[in-house]
Enzyme design. Structure first.
Site, PDB file in Angstrom:
ATOM      1  N   HIS A 122      34.673  45.448  64.752  1.00  0.00           N
ATOM      2  CA  HIS A 122      34.078  44.455  63.852  1.00  0.00           C
ATOM      3  C   HIS A 122      33.610  43.202  64.591  1.00  0.00           C
ATOM      4  O   HIS A 122      32.855  42.401  64.041  1.00  0.00           O
ATOM      5  CB  HIS A 122      35.053  44.098  62.718  1.00  0.00           C
ATOM      6  CG  HIS A 122      36.209  43.235  63.116  1.00  0.00           C
ATOM      7  ND1 HIS A 122      37.466  43.749  63.392  1.00  0.00           N
ATOM      8  CD2 HIS A 122      36.318  41.895  63.289  1.00  0.00           C
ATOM      9  CE1 HIS A 122      38.283  42.761  63.704  1.00  0.00           C
ATOM     10  NE2 HIS A 122      37.607  41.623  63.647  1.00  0.00           N
ATOM     11  N   ASP A 152      38.776  50.722  64.666  1.00  0.00           N
ATOM     12  CA  ASP A 152      38.286  49.359  64.918  1.00  0.00           C
ATOM     13  C   ASP A 152      38.384  48.990  66.390  1.00  0.00           C
ATOM     14  O   ASP A 152      38.716  47.867  66.747  1.00  0.00           O
ATOM     15  CB  ASP A 152      39.035  48.330  64.070  1.00  0.00           C
ATOM     16  CG  ASP A 152      38.235  47.036  63.890  1.00  0.00           C
ATOM     17  OD1 ASP A 152      37.062  47.003  64.300  1.00  0.00           O
ATOM     18  OD2 ASP A 152      38.790  46.065  63.358  1.00  0.00           O
ATOM     19  N   SER A 225      40.484  38.218  67.151  1.00  0.00           N
ATOM     20  CA  SER A 225      40.200  39.651  67.046  1.00  0.00           C
ATOM     21  C   SER A 225      39.694  40.208  68.373  1.00  0.00           C
ATOM     22  O   SER A 225      38.783  39.647  68.987  1.00  0.00           O
ATOM     23  CB  SER A 225      39.154  39.903  65.965  1.00  0.00           C
ATOM     24  OG  SER A 225      39.664  39.642  64.691  1.00  0.00           O
TER      25      SER A 225
END
Length: 464
Positions: A122, A152, A225
């Site tokens: 993402h 992911d 992230s």
């Protein structure tokens, strides 16, 4: 009068005698202590010996891990181009519009000295341009090598003549609940930020994600992230991925993709170009559903097998509905996330030892994992699977994929149960090719399908 005087003398004499006796026999008496044993009684209040501050025992030192990690964690910038309507005509008909650049940021971890970097899917999704800034403030253009939306995880690469610092993957299966960990990343564009916490849980399942995560209370915020989760040795045990929050910022818990899963995904991308997922081939009922409550499945420690997929490794190994999976190889299975988390580190063709409970007996069964048989196709959202041997006989074809799930948008076309043979004139062999071809079709253009039904009738559909 004489009588009163004599009584007073008797009283004074008696008091003197009593006072003398007290001084002689009581006031000068020495107390005597007795003991029934040679030691004081001891009450044990802990199983562990207490240690004094500064002794070095049970004291965590994060400096080594932090110094080892910060130079291997990078800042990732993702530029995407989106269209915005510039008139009512654009708004209602989707024609034209102005192109607006948007920049997203995240983190990444260098995993090789020649510039391979692992991050979250993402973080780089829909990127038209990727840039990576190292801890020494040098910036490089990055190339997307491959990604996997299911886990992911994405792999990118920068080219440099310098030898880069990097982190080696640790073994996330050996991580213990309560173990100290560090989260390193770039939250809110604050580069090289290190936070500390403990592993709060393992094999944590999150809603909407078909995998398990390491849960920690190390502070993770937007921008973290793709960053590193390391132990006190500086071993990479996870890729920070998500938080649970109603505000969008850290409120106590964060989640990381275990390093064993990330390592396997990276290896698959480098070797095959996509993720090779080994399929066990069982279905398990959702917990807390009426069915699970009625069957007492909520109270089971393990994974209850509710169904076996045709042609799967579980079917070949004669696993049965009602079996309870207790362990796979050396991994205890207490819930479904334990099972999926471990199998995510395996490839088709791998053999796993599955320990099951059947009718009160504990059995160990070797199971050969097979290729995943079904996928959800991009853009249209159709769910398809590879043809079984029986399907090939019924439909009289060895090409194509069978539609087994249709979103509401396309229900009127009666696609379920039919086989898609071609997309825009290109033949489909299996689900991997179907996913690739569907990924290339345009949302705004026309798409031509060739489909066959059980009667052998071929039909063509045009979707726009």
């Amino acid at each position: 009068m004489k009588r009163i005087a004599s009584l007073l003398l008797v009283a004074i004499f008696g008091g003197a005698i009593a006072l003398g006796a007290y001084v002689l026999f009581v006031e000068n008496a020495k107390p005597v202590f007795t003991s029934t044993g040679n030691e004081m009684p001891v009450f044990q209040t802990s199983n562990h010996t207490a240690t004094s501050p500064g002794s070095g025992v049970n004291e965590a030192d994060f400096t080594y891990a932090a110094e080892k990690t910060v130079n291997a964690v990078v800042h990732v910038k993702n530029m995407t181009i989106s269209s915005e309507p510039s008139s009512l005509l654009d708004f209602f008909y989707g024609s034209g519009g102005r192109q607006v650049p948007q920049i997203g940021t995240g983190s990444g971890v260098i995993i090789s000295s020649d510039g391979y970097i692992v991050t979250n899917n993402h973080v780089i999704a829909k990127a038209s341009e990727l840039k990576v800034t190292l801890n020494n403030n040098k910036t490089y253009d990055a190339e997307l090598i491959g990604s996997d939306p299911n886990t992911d995880i994405a792999l990118i690469k920068i080219d440099t003549d310098n030898t880069l610092p990097y982190l080696a993957f640790g073994d996330s299966d050996n991580t213990k609940v309560g173990e100290w960990v560090l989260a390193v990343g770039n939250p809110f564009n604050l580069t090289s930020t290190v936070t500390a916490g403990i592993v709060s849980a393992k094999a944590r399942a999150l809603s909407g994600a078909d995998q398990s995560f390491i849960q920690t209370d190390a502070a993770v915020n937007p921008g973290n992230s793709g960053g590193a989760l390391v132990n006190t040795n500086g071993d990479l045990i996870g890729i920070n991925t998500a938080i649970t929050s109603q505000t969008g910022s850290y409120v106590g818990y964060s989640f990381a993709v275990p390093s064993n899963i990330a390592k396997k995904v990276v290896g698959d991308i480098l070797e095959f170009g996509n993720v090779q997922k080994g399929l066990l081939g069982i279905t398990a009922p959702g917990l807390k559903t009426p069915y699970a409550i009625e069957k007492g499945i909520n109270e089971i420690e393990g994974v209850y097998i509710d169904g076996i997929e045709e042609g799967s490794g579980a079917a070949d190994a004669k696993l049965m509905r009602g079996d309870i999976i207790k362990q796979v190889d050396d991994i205890k299975v207490r819930k479904f996330a334990d099972l999926t988390g471990y199998l995510s580190t395996k490839r088709p063709g791998d053999i796993v030892a599955v320990s099951i409970e059947r009718d009160g007996d504990l059995l160990e069964v070797p199971v050969t994992l097979k290729k995943i048989q079904q996928v959800e196709l991009p853009v249209m959202g159709l769910e398809v699977r590879n043809l079984s041997e029986n399907d090939k006989k019924v439909y009289k074809t060895d090409k194509g994929v069978k539609v087994i799930g249709v979103p509401e948008t396309y229900r009127e076309y009666d696609l379920e149960g039919k086989v898609i043979l071609e997309v825009n004139g290109e033949t489909i062999d299996d689900i991997q090719e179907a996913r690739f071809l569907f990924g290339r079709i345009s949302r705004n253009g026309k798409t031509l399908f060739t489909i066959i039904n059980k009667d052998g009738e071929r039909m063509r559909y045009i979707f726009q």
